[in-house]
Design an enzyme around this catalytic site. Sequence first.
Site, PDB file in Angstrom:
ATOM      1  N   PRO A 218      -9.948 -24.667  -7.625  1.00 36.39           N
ATOM      2  CA  PRO A 218     -10.058 -23.620  -8.444  1.00 36.39           C
ATOM      3  C   PRO A 218     -11.430 -22.888  -8.092  1.00 36.39           C
ATOM      4  O   PRO A 218     -12.262 -23.422  -8.238  1.00 36.39           O
ATOM      5  CB  PRO A 218      -9.744 -23.967  -9.883  1.00 36.39           C
ATOM      6  CG  PRO A 218     -10.226 -25.536  -9.730  1.00 36.39           C
ATOM      7  CD  PRO A 218     -10.029 -25.790  -8.340  1.00 36.39           C
ATOM      8  N   HIS A 219     -11.437 -21.628  -8.059  1.00 36.71           N
ATOM      9  CA  HIS A 219     -12.624 -20.583  -7.752  1.00 36.71           C
ATOM     10  C   HIS A 219     -12.491 -19.306  -8.251  1.00 36.71           C
ATOM     11  O   HIS A 219     -11.622 -18.845  -8.631  1.00 36.71           O
ATOM     12  CB  HIS A 219     -13.017 -20.790  -6.355  1.00 36.71           C
ATOM     13  CG  HIS A 219     -11.606 -20.228  -5.356  1.00 36.71           C
ATOM     14  ND1 HIS A 219     -11.820 -18.918  -5.158  1.00 36.71           N
ATOM     15  CD2 HIS A 219     -10.635 -20.798  -5.074  1.00 36.71           C
ATOM     16  CE1 HIS A 219     -10.554 -18.788  -4.376  1.00 36.71           C
ATOM     17  NE2 HIS A 219      -9.761 -19.759  -4.441  1.00 36.71           N
TER      18      HIS A 219
END
Length: 136
Positions: A47-48
Site C-alpha cells: 500500500p502506498h
Amino acid sequence: VRCRSGARGSARCRMPLAGIDARAAFDTVLIRERLNGTGLGEGVATPHGPLAGLTRPIAAFARLDPPQDFEAMDNRPADLVFMLLSPPDKSADHLKALSRISRFLKHADVRAALRAARGTDELYALIAGAVHSDAA
C-alpha cells in the site's frame, strides 16, 4: 506499524514513526486501495501514496495475522506488507522506492526470512541489509 484484525477497513493501526499523522497515512493508503488493490501476490502487499508534510519517502513494514485481502492477482491475502508514503511532489522518488521494495519482495527466500524472523531486531537486519546491498 501495529494492526489488529480488520485493519485494512478500519483505523485500528498504530504507526510509531515520529512526526507522522497515523490517521492521514491510513487515509492516504485507503484511498489508493479503493482505486486498485496493491497486492503483489505470494502474500505480499505494498500500500502506498502521497502524504503532505514529508520531505522524502518513508516505509513501514508489518506482518499481518491474520492476513488481509489486498486484491492480489493470485487471490492470496497478504501477511507481508510494506507501506510506502512519499511527498506529493516527489513522484519519481516514490516510484524508485516502490520498485526497490518490489524487487526485494519478489524473492521467495526473502519472503520466507521475513516470515520466520523473530522480533524487530531480526526484521530490521533483513531489511537494512537489503537496503545497503541495493545501494552498493
